[in-house]
Design a protein around this motif. Structure first.
Motif, PDB file in Angstrom:
ATOM      1  N   SER A   1       2.124  37.355  66.381  1.00  0.00           N
ATOM      2  CA  SER A   1       2.064  38.478  67.317  1.00  0.00           C
ATOM      3  C   SER A   1       2.248  38.065  68.773  1.00  0.00           C
ATOM      4  N   GLY A   2       2.173  36.776  69.061  1.00  0.00           N
ATOM      5  CA  GLY A   2       2.355  36.310  70.430  1.00  0.00           C
ATOM      6  C   GLY A   2       2.145  34.818  70.519  1.00  0.00           C
ATOM      7  N   TYR A   3       2.444  34.266  71.681  1.00  0.00           N
ATOM      8  CA  TYR A   3       2.219  32.851  71.930  1.00  0.00           C
ATOM      9  C   TYR A   3       2.157  32.644  73.430  1.00  0.00           C
TER      10      TYR A   3
ATOM     11  N   LYS B 229      -6.251  34.683  68.147  1.00  0.00           N
ATOM     12  CA  LYS B 229      -5.568  33.607  68.858  1.00  0.00           C
ATOM     13  C   LYS B 229      -5.962  32.280  68.218  1.00  0.00           C
TER      14      LYS B 229
ATOM     15  N   ARG C  56       9.504  33.000  66.989  1.00  0.00           N
ATOM     16  CA  ARG C  56      10.439  34.123  66.904  1.00  0.00           C
ATOM     17  C   ARG C  56      11.287  34.044  65.638  1.00  0.00           C
TER      18      ARG C  56
END
Length: 124
Positions: free
Chosen positions: A14-16, A27, A103
């Motif tokens: 979901s993110g980095y 996280k 990604r």
């Protein structure tokens, strides 16, 4: 005609950011292996220099069609000798920096591919 599914049904990143990877609402602050088949475990290495053949044997044991190796904040390639377990099982390997690996994993996992991503999370 619609050619894309409405939602990804596998775990996705979901993110980095510097020193972390997001998996759902969580996280993660350490190197991690995430698989499209639901696999998730700590990858016991905090720096590229800590890697050895055993780390890649662990990935080969999961038997994906492809392993994506996120080498941290910059592109670094694993030694050829470390990759023997993957080569012996004809498992593909792509190496990229960790943000690009995140990604790429999401795209391939979302397509239903059997993929594992091994991410080095560098300290910020």
């Amino acid at each position: 005609m619609k050619i894309h599914p409405d939602a990804i049904t596998v775990q996705s990143i979901s993110g980095y950011g510097p020193g972390w990877i997001g998996l759902g609402n969580e996280k993660i602050y350490a190197s991690v292996v995430i698989g499209s088949g639901g696999e998730r475990f700590d990858w016991n290495c905090s720096r590229f220099e800590d890697l050895n053949a055993g780390h890649f044997e662990l990935l080969a044991a999961l038997k994906p069609e492809l392993v994506i190796f996120g080498s941290g904040n910059r592109l670094r390639f694993p030694l050829g000798a470390w990759l023997r377990p993957l080569i012996d099982q004809q498992i593909g390997l792509e190496t990229m920096d960790t943000p690009a690996a995140c990604r790429t994993y999401n795209i391939l996992a979302g397509e239903g591919r059997s993929v594992v991503v091994a991410l080095l999370v560098d300290a910020p």
